[in-house]
Design a protein around this motif. Structure first.
Motif, PDB file in Angstrom:
ATOM      1  N   MET A 289      -4.851   7.846   8.818  1.00 51.43           N
ATOM      2  CA  MET A 289      -5.328   6.802   9.737  1.00 51.43           C
ATOM      3  C   MET A 289      -4.225   5.769   9.915  1.00 51.43           C
ATOM      4  SD  MET A 289      -8.335   7.011  11.175  1.00 51.43           S
ATOM      5  CE  MET A 289      -8.555   5.310  11.615  1.00 51.43           C
TER       6      MET A 289
ATOM      7  N   ALA B  52      -3.637   4.447  12.884  1.00 45.50           N
ATOM      8  CA  ALA B  52      -4.018   3.578  14.012  1.00 45.50           C
ATOM      9  C   ALA B  52      -4.534   2.244  13.490  1.00 45.50           C
ATOM     10  CB  ALA B  52      -5.099   4.252  14.836  1.00 45.50           C
TER      11      ALA B  52
ATOM     12  N   ASP C 136     -11.252  -4.427  14.508  1.00 47.08           N
ATOM     13  CA  ASP C 136     -12.345  -4.598  13.547  1.00 47.08           C
ATOM     14  C   ASP C 136     -13.629  -5.081  14.233  1.00 47.08           C
ATOM     15  OD1 ASP C 136     -11.031  -3.780  11.261  1.00 47.08           O
ATOM     16  OD2 ASP C 136     -10.125  -5.743  10.929  1.00 47.08           O
TER      17      ASP C 136
ATOM     18  N   PRO D 223     -17.550  -0.023  13.089  1.00 45.63           N
ATOM     19  CA  PRO D 223     -17.594   0.789  11.860  1.00 45.63           C
ATOM     20  C   PRO D 223     -16.184   1.016  11.325  1.00 45.63           C
ATOM     21  CG  PRO D 223     -18.095   2.117  13.801  1.00 45.63           C
ATOM     22  CD  PRO D 223     -17.975   0.704  14.276  1.00 45.63           C
TER      23      PRO D 223
ATOM     24  N   LEU E 262     -12.097   4.936   8.503  1.00 43.01           N
ATOM     25  CA  LEU E 262     -11.488   5.469   7.275  1.00 43.01           C
ATOM     26  C   LEU E 262     -12.556   5.663   6.192  1.00 43.01           C
ATOM     27  CD1 LEU E 262      -8.940   6.219   5.666  1.00 43.01           C
ATOM     28  CD2 LEU E 262      -8.526   3.791   5.296  1.00 43.01           C
TER      29      LEU E 262
ATOM     30  N   PHE F  48      -3.683   3.186   6.052  1.00 44.87           N
ATOM     31  CA  PHE F  48      -2.585   2.224   6.172  1.00 44.87           C
ATOM     32  C   PHE F  48      -3.153   0.840   5.931  1.00 44.87           C
ATOM     33  CE2 PHE F  48       1.548   3.667   7.919  1.00 44.87           C
ATOM     34  CZ  PHE F  48       1.317   5.030   7.844  1.00 44.87           C
TER      35      PHE F  48
ATOM     36  N   LYS G 290      -7.966  -3.002  -1.519  1.00 44.65           N
ATOM     37  CA  LYS G 290      -8.338  -2.281  -0.284  1.00 44.65           C
ATOM     38  C   LYS G 290      -8.446  -0.782  -0.536  1.00 44.65           C
ATOM     39  CE  LYS G 290      -7.159  -3.912   3.685  1.00 44.65           C
ATOM     40  NZ  LYS G 290      -6.347  -4.409   4.797  1.00 44.65           N
TER      41      LYS G 290
ATOM     42  N   LYS H 288     -11.743   1.330   0.224  1.00 42.08           N
ATOM     43  CA  LYS H 288     -11.762   2.386   1.247  1.00 42.08           C
ATOM     44  C   LYS H 288     -12.010   3.764   0.626  1.00 42.08           C
ATOM     45  CE  LYS H 288     -10.031  -0.224   4.799  1.00 42.08           C
ATOM     46  NZ  LYS H 288     -10.443  -0.305   6.184  1.00 42.08           N
TER      47      LYS H 288
HETATM   48  N1  CTP Z   1      -9.509   1.252   9.707  1.00 38.89           N
HETATM   49  C1  CTP Z   1     -10.505   2.071  10.178  1.00 38.89           C
HETATM   50  N2  CTP Z   1     -11.533   1.558  10.908  1.00 38.89           N
HETATM   51  C2  CTP Z   1     -11.589   0.248  11.172  1.00 38.89           C
HETATM   52  C3  CTP Z   1     -10.585  -0.606  10.675  1.00 38.89           C
HETATM   53  C4  CTP Z   1      -9.533  -0.068   9.943  1.00 38.89           C
HETATM   54  O1  CTP Z   1     -10.447   3.289   9.945  1.00 38.89           O
HETATM   55  N3  CTP Z   1     -12.606  -0.221  11.887  1.00 38.89           N
HETATM   56  C5  CTP Z   1      -8.411   1.838   8.915  1.00 38.89           C
HETATM   57  C6  CTP Z   1      -7.016   1.662   9.504  1.00 38.89           C
HETATM   58  O2  CTP Z   1      -6.678   2.728  10.358  1.00 38.89           O
HETATM   59  C7  CTP Z   1      -6.150   1.654   8.258  1.00 38.89           C
HETATM   60  C8  CTP Z   1      -7.053   1.060   7.205  1.00 38.89           C
HETATM   61  O3  CTP Z   1      -8.391   1.201   7.690  1.00 38.89           O
HETATM   62  O4  CTP Z   1      -5.808   2.949   7.853  1.00 38.89           O
HETATM   63  C9  CTP Z   1      -6.837  -0.365   6.857  1.00 38.89           C
HETATM   64  O5  CTP Z   1      -6.855  -1.172   7.989  1.00 38.89           O
HETATM   65  P1  CTP Z   1      -6.901  -2.763   7.851  1.00 38.89           P
HETATM   66  O6  CTP Z   1      -7.059  -3.360   9.206  1.00 38.89           O
HETATM   67  O7  CTP Z   1      -5.766  -3.235   7.014  1.00 38.89           O
HETATM   68  O8  CTP Z   1      -8.233  -2.874   6.987  1.00 38.89           O
HETATM   69  P2  CTP Z   1      -9.499  -3.722   7.132  1.00 38.89           P
HETATM   70  O9  CTP Z   1     -10.593  -2.950   6.473  1.00 38.89           O
HETATM   71  O10 CTP Z   1      -9.703  -4.131   8.530  1.00 38.89           O
HETATM   72  O11 CTP Z   1      -9.152  -4.929   6.194  1.00 38.89           O
HETATM   73  P3  CTP Z   1      -8.852  -6.464   6.525  1.00 38.89           P
HETATM   74  O12 CTP Z   1     -10.088  -7.122   6.105  1.00 38.89           O
HETATM   75  O13 CTP Z   1      -7.686  -6.757   5.618  1.00 38.89           O
HETATM   76  O14 CTP Z   1      -8.542  -6.560   7.964  1.00 38.89           O
END
Ligand code: CTP
Length: 400
Positions: A268, A270, A274, A302, A305, A322, A340, A344
Motif C-alpha cells: 500500500m 498510495a 483519510d 475506511p 490496509l 507505508f 502504527k 495496522k
Molecule cells: N492507508 C490505507 N487506508 C487509509 C489510510 C491509509 O490503507 N484510509 C494506508 C496507506 O496506504 C499507508 C498506511 O495506511 O500504507 C499508512 O498511512 P498513513 O496516512 O501514514 O496512516 P494513517 O492511518 O492515516 O495514520 P495518521 O493518523 O498518522 O495519518
C-alpha cells in the motif's frame, strides 16, 4: 559495453522499436537489430542499419561464412524482442528456428525479454497465454502489454508499452536482478486519492505515485506478475503491469480487495485520503451574497490496509504499509511508526520522515523498513528504484 540484440517482429508497433533502439545506442549500448521478414513490411532495413550502425539481416542464408545464426545469440548480453507478435511467442515457446531471430533465441544464453503487442483477442487467446506461460517458466521475461488504443479505433489490452518504459525494464534485467518474484502476483497501490466536494473541487494530497511505480518496475524486473491500482497518477504507465486507474478512496478500496484476492504480496504505497466530505453536491458550490464560506463536514474513510490485513486467512499475501511520519513532542518518527505498525497489523512498514516536505514528488527517497518481527532496516538516501528493490528483498524473505 553491452551487446543487445533487438528482435523486431511484424506488427504496427515496430515503429516504436526505433525509439527504443535510440535509447540503447544513446546510453552507450551496442545494438544488433534482427528484424523478421514480415516486420520489414512495417519498418525497412535501412532504418535499422542507419540507427544501429550495423548490418541487418532476417534470414540465415546471407553472410553464411559468419555463422550469424549461432554467433549473434551466443555473444548477446540481452535479447529483447519488441514488439513480439503472437507468432514469435509461439515459435519461441516451441523452439522453432526458421529465421535469424528464432535461431538467435535458441542460441542465446543471456536474459531474454519479450514485449508483446497485438490485438486483445490474440493476446487473450488460450494458445498465446499458454505460450507466455511456457516462456515465463523458462525464466524469460514477458512484459504485460499495456491497455489503450490499438491499431484501429478499438482499444483494449495489447499495446506495446512506451519505449522508455521497456528500456527501463531492460536496464533492470541487465543489472542481473534475480528472478525471485517469478510466478508471484504482487499488487501495488500508488498515488493519492481525491474526494470530490462537487463536480469541480476535491480534497487531495501531494503523493505523486513515483515510489509505487518504482516498486512496479522493480517487481517486473524480478519476474513478478504486477497489478498496480493507481490513484490520479500522471506519470507514464510502467511497462509490463496491469494498471487500474482509480480516483477516490472507495474506488481504491474496491480494486485493492479484488486484486489482493490471489496476491502473494500487497504494497500500500498510495496515500488514500483519510477523510471525505459527508455530502457530495451535484452542482458547483457557489459563493453567497453574505460572503459566508460553507461549512464542510468530513467523515472518516475506511482504512484499506487494516481491511486487507483482516481479510487474509493465511500468511499470504505478505502485506506492506507505508507511513509518512513527523516526530513531535510526544514521540520520535520511529516510535510513531512502531505504534502504527502494531495498529495496522501488516508485516512490514516503510517509514518516510516527511518533516519539511521531504519525499513528495522527488526521484530520491530514504526510509526505514520496520518488520512486525522486530527487524529495522535503515535505507540511506538514494533513488526510489533502489528503495523499491530493498522492499522486495524484505518481501521475498517473508515469502519463503
Ligand atoms: N492507508 C490505507 N487506508 C487509509 C489510510 C491509509 O490503507 N484510509 C494506508 C496507506 O496506504 C499507508 C498506511 O495506511 O500504507 C499508512 O498511512 P498513513 O496516512 O501514514 O496512516 P494513517 O492511518 O492515516 O495514520 P495518521 O493518523 O498518522 O495519518
Amino acid at each position: 559495453m553491452t551487446e543487445i540484440v533487438l528482435g523486431v517482429s511484424g506488427g504496427i508497433a515496430s515503429y516504436k522499436a526505433a525509439e527504443l533502439l535510440r535509447l540503447f545506442t544513446e546510453s552507450g549500448h551496442r545494438v544488433r537489430v534482427v528484424p523478421t521478414a514480415s516486420s520489414l513490411h512495417f519498418v525497412g532495413a535501412a532504418t535499422w542499419e542507419a540507427l544501429s550502425g550495423r548490418p541487418v539481416q532476417s534470414g540465415v542464408f546471407e553472410h553464411v561464412d559468419e555463422v550469424a545464426h549461432v554467433r549473434i545469440g551466443q555473444s548477446a548480453d540481452l535479447v529483447l524482442v519488441a514488439p513480439a507478435t503472437a507468432n514469435i511467442l509461439a515459435k519461441a515457446a516451441h523452439g522453432l528456428a526458421d529465421d535469424l531471430l528464432t535461431n538467435t533465441l535458441l542460441t542465446a544464453r543471456c536474459p531474454v525479454i519479450f514485449a508483446p503487442a497485438m490485438h486483445t483477442e490474440m493476446w487473450e487467446h488460450d494458445a498465446t497465454q499458454a505460450n507466455v506461460e511456457i516462456l515465463r517458466s523458462r525464466g524469460h521475461v514477458v512484459i504485460e502489454p499495456a491497455v489503450g488504443r490499438l491499431t484501429g479505433t478499438d482499444s483494449g489490452k495489447g499495446r506495446l508499452p512506451a519505449p522508455a518504459e521497456i528500456f527501463a525494464a531492460a536496464l533492470q534485467v541487465l543489472e542481473g536482478r534475480p528472478q525471485d518474484l517469478a510466478g508471484k502476483h504482487v499488487v501495488i497501490s500508488a498515488g493519492g486519492t481525491r474526494e470530490f466536494l462537487d463536480p469541480v473541487r476535491f480534497i487531495g494530497n501531494r503523493s505523486s505515485g513515483r515510489q509505487g511505480y518504482a516498486l512496479a518496475e522493480a517487481a517486473v524486473a524480478r519476474g513478478a506478475r504486477v497489478s498496480v491500482v493507481a490513484a490520479n497518477v500522471s506519470l507514464p504507465d510502467p511497462a509490463g503491469v496491469d494498471l487500474v486507474p482509480v480516483v477516490s478512496t472507495e474506488d481504491l478500496r474496491q480494486q485493492m480487495h479484488l486484486a489482493a484476492a490471489d496476491a502473494d504480496a500487497v504494497v500500500m504505497a498510495a496515500a488514500p485520503a483519510d477523510f471525505r466530505p459527508a455530502e457530495w453536491v451535484d452542482s458547483k458550490i457557489k459563493k453567497t451574497a453574505d460572503g459566508l464560506a460553507p461549512d464542510i463536514r468530513l467523515v472518516e474513510n475506511p482504512d484499506i490496509l487494516v481491511e486487507l490485513v483482516k481479510a487474509r486467512t493465511s500468511k499470504r499475501p505478505v502485506i506492506v504499509g507505508f507511513a509518512a511520519e513527523t516526530g513531535d513532542a510526544h514521540a520520535s518518527v520511529i516510535e510513531h511508526a512502531r505504534a502504527k505498525l502494531a495498529r495496522k497489523g501488516c508485516d512490514l512498514l516503510v517509514v518516510n520522515d516527511v518533516s519539511a516536505g521531504k519525499v513528495f514528488g522527488q526521484d530520491d527517497n530514504e526510509a526505514v523498513i520496520l518488520g512486525a518481527d522486530g527487524t529495522v532496516d535503515e535505507i540511506s538516501h538514494g533513488p526510489k528504484i533502489q528503495l523499491a528493490h530493498v522492499i522486495w528483498d524484505a518481501v521475498v524473505q517473508r515469502l519463503d
